[in-house]
Design a protein around this motif. Structure first.
Motif, short mmCIF file in Angstrom:
data_model
loop_
_atom_site.label_atom_id
_atom_site.label_comp_id
_atom_site.label_asym_id
_atom_site.label_seq_id
_atom_site.Cartn_x
_atom_site.Cartn_y
_atom_site.Cartn_z
N GLU A 190 -4.63 19.92 -10.60
CA GLU A 190 -4.61 20.00 -9.14
C GLU A 190 -3.79 18.85 -8.57
OE1 GLU A 190 -8.26 20.87 -6.94
OE2 GLU A 190 -9.22 21.15 -8.90
N ILE A 191 -3.16 19.11 -7.43
CA ILE A 191 -2.37 18.10 -6.74
C ILE A 191 -3.30 17.34 -5.79
CG2 ILE A 191 -0.38 17.70 -5.25
CD1 ILE A 191 0.20 19.04 -8.03
N PHE A 192 -3.18 16.02 -5.76
CA PHE A 192 -4.02 15.21 -4.88
C PHE A 192 -3.26 13.95 -4.48
CE2 PHE A 192 -4.70 13.44 -9.00
CZ PHE A 192 -5.00 12.10 -8.81
N ASP A 193 -3.72 13.34 -3.40
CA ASP A 193 -3.14 12.08 -2.93
C ASP A 193 -3.98 10.92 -3.43
OD1 ASP A 193 -1.22 13.48 -1.58
OD2 ASP A 193 -2.13 13.26 0.39
N GLN A 194 -3.31 9.91 -3.92
CA GLN A 194 -3.98 8.70 -4.42
C GLN A 194 -3.47 7.50 -3.64
OE1 GLN A 194 -6.21 8.65 -7.23
NE2 GLN A 194 -6.62 6.61 -6.50
N VAL A 195 -4.37 6.70 -3.08
CA VAL A 195 -3.98 5.47 -2.42
C VAL A 195 -3.81 4.41 -3.50
CG1 VAL A 195 -4.65 3.67 -0.78
CG2 VAL A 195 -5.17 6.06 -0.28
N VAL A 196 -2.65 3.78 -3.51
CA VAL A 196 -2.34 2.75 -4.51
C VAL A 196 -2.06 1.46 -3.74
CG1 VAL A 196 -0.80 2.07 -6.38
CG2 VAL A 196 -1.32 4.49 -6.02
N THR A 197 -2.85 0.43 -4.02
CA THR A 197 -2.65 -0.86 -3.37
C THR A 197 -2.60 -1.95 -4.43
OG1 THR A 197 -5.02 -1.29 -3.13
CG2 THR A 197 -3.94 -0.13 -1.32
N GLY A 198 -2.08 -3.07 -4.04
CA GLY A 198 -2.06 -4.17 -4.97
C GLY A 198 -1.49 -5.42 -4.35
N PRO A 199 -1.71 -6.53 -5.03
CA PRO A 199 -1.17 -7.80 -4.54
C PRO A 199 0.29 -7.97 -4.96
CG PRO A 199 -2.42 -8.18 -6.54
CD PRO A 199 -2.55 -6.71 -6.22
N LEU A 200 1.00 -8.76 -4.19
CA LEU A 200 2.35 -9.19 -4.56
C LEU A 200 2.22 -10.68 -4.88
CD1 LEU A 200 4.37 -7.59 -1.64
CD2 LEU A 200 4.24 -6.78 -3.99
N GLU A 201 2.42 -11.03 -6.12
CA GLU A 201 2.31 -12.43 -6.53
C GLU A 201 3.45 -12.73 -7.49
OE1 GLU A 201 -1.55 -12.77 -8.28
OE2 GLU A 201 -2.59 -12.50 -6.38
N VAL A 202 4.43 -13.47 -7.00
CA VAL A 202 5.60 -13.81 -7.82
C VAL A 202 6.03 -15.23 -7.49
CG1 VAL A 202 7.97 -13.19 -8.43
CG2 VAL A 202 6.38 -11.41 -7.70
N PRO A 261 -3.46 10.27 -14.16
CA PRO A 261 -4.27 10.40 -12.94
C PRO A 261 -5.36 11.47 -13.04
CG PRO A 261 -2.16 11.48 -12.65
CD PRO A 261 -2.11 10.78 -13.98
N ARG A 262 -6.45 11.19 -12.35
CA ARG A 262 -7.55 12.13 -12.20
C ARG A 262 -7.88 12.23 -10.74
NH1 ARG A 262 -12.08 10.36 -16.62
NH2 ARG A 262 -10.71 10.61 -18.40
N LYS A 263 -8.12 13.42 -10.30
CA LYS A 263 -8.56 13.64 -8.93
C LYS A 263 -9.91 12.93 -8.78
CE LYS A 263 -9.09 17.35 -5.64
NZ LYS A 263 -9.09 18.79 -5.43
N PRO A 264 -10.13 12.23 -7.66
CA PRO A 264 -11.40 11.51 -7.51
C PRO A 264 -12.61 12.43 -7.75
CG PRO A 264 -9.89 10.92 -5.75
CD PRO A 264 -9.24 12.04 -6.52
N GLU A 320 0.86 -1.18 0.00
CA GLU A 320 0.00 0.00 0.00
C GLU A 320 0.89 1.23 0.00
OE1 GLU A 320 -3.13 2.25 2.90
OE2 GLU A 320 -3.49 0.11 2.51
N ALA A 321 0.50 2.19 -0.82
CA ALA A 321 1.26 3.45 -0.91
C ALA A 321 0.28 4.61 -1.02
CB ALA A 321 2.17 3.43 -2.14
N VAL A 322 0.73 5.78 -0.58
CA VAL A 322 0.01 7.02 -0.83
C VAL A 322 0.92 7.83 -1.74
CG1 VAL A 322 -0.96 9.12 0.16
CG2 VAL A 322 -1.20 6.95 1.38
N VAL A 323 0.41 8.10 -2.95
CA VAL A 323 1.19 8.75 -3.99
C VAL A 323 0.58 10.12 -4.28
CG1 VAL A 323 1.98 8.57 -6.38
CG2 VAL A 323 1.78 6.51 -4.99
N GLU A 324 1.42 11.15 -4.27
CA GLU A 324 0.95 12.49 -4.62
C GLU A 324 1.11 12.66 -6.12
OE1 GLU A 324 1.80 16.26 -2.20
OE2 GLU A 324 3.13 16.46 -3.94
N GLN A 325 -0.02 12.98 -6.77
CA GLN A 325 0.00 13.11 -8.22
C GLN A 325 -0.66 14.42 -8.64
OE1 GLN A 325 -1.75 9.02 -8.93
NE2 GLN A 325 -0.18 9.08 -10.51
N GLU A 326 -0.48 14.76 -9.90
CA GLU A 326 -1.11 15.94 -10.48
C GLU A 326 -2.17 15.47 -11.45
OE1 GLU A 326 0.30 19.36 -13.56
OE2 GLU A 326 1.62 19.00 -11.84
#
Length: 174
Positions: A79-91, A144-147, A67-73
């Motif tokens: 506009e600048i906004f924070d996006q929560v980015v999550t995902g599985p780890l499968e290797v 990216p798009r602001k929610p 899980e990460a919180v990424v600041e994007q435009e």
């Protein structure tokens, strides 16, 4: 000589002989800043992961989540906004020379429902953090798009088709 990774947490495959292992990772501020630059985002405000490593065939299998919180435009409003980015780890990983490694001479049929073929490790070390970064890079939205934002296309009022241009030229000269 290969470049040193930005974030590394190395785990020896031989340590899995004692059974499955859980690895919890959290990137510090320096690592997050370097990763943000590397991944082309404004900032990474947090990045954590939990990976479960266990023996698989003659290699290892890694599962878990990040899980990460990424600041994007925003690509729409800028506009600048924070996006929560999550995902599985499968290797799934196998050592070089493994009979379970994919044969480079055989063409692989792409089946989106089938599991990915195992990756081939060079040596006896799994860099868990490198796989977290790889999975994060795939999950970051390149547009990216602001929610809640929507893009509404409004065609130009002037008709710029070749025929409209000819008509205007004719009207102007006529």
């Amino acid at each position: 000589m290969s470049e040193a990774p930005i974030w590394s947490h190395r785990f020896r495959m031989s340590d899995l002989s004692r059974g499955p292992v859980v690895v919890s990772l959290e990137a510090d501020e320096t690592v997050r800043a370097a990763l943000a630059k590397h991944l082309g985002v404004r900032a990474i405000k947090s990045l954590t992961a939990e990976a479960r490593l266990r023996p698989w065939l003659d290699g290892a299998e890694m599962g878990g989540r990040f899980e990460a919180v990424v600041e994007q435009e925003s690509g729409i409003s800028l506009e600048i906004f924070d996006q929560v980015v999550t995902g599985p780890l499968e290797v799934r990983l196998v050592p070089a020379g493994s009979p379970n490694a994919p044969d480079p001479e055989v063409e692989i049929e792409l089946d989106p429902e089938a599991p990915d073929p195992p990756e081939i490790l060079e040596g006896d070390v799994i860099d868990v953090a490198a796989y977290v970064v790889e999975h994060l890079a795939v999950e970051i939205d390149p547009f990216p798009r602001k929610p809640g934002e929507t893009f509404e296309y409004k065609p130009p009022q002037d008709d710029d088709s070749p025929f409209a241009v000819l008509k205007r030229l004719k009207d102007d000269n006529g």
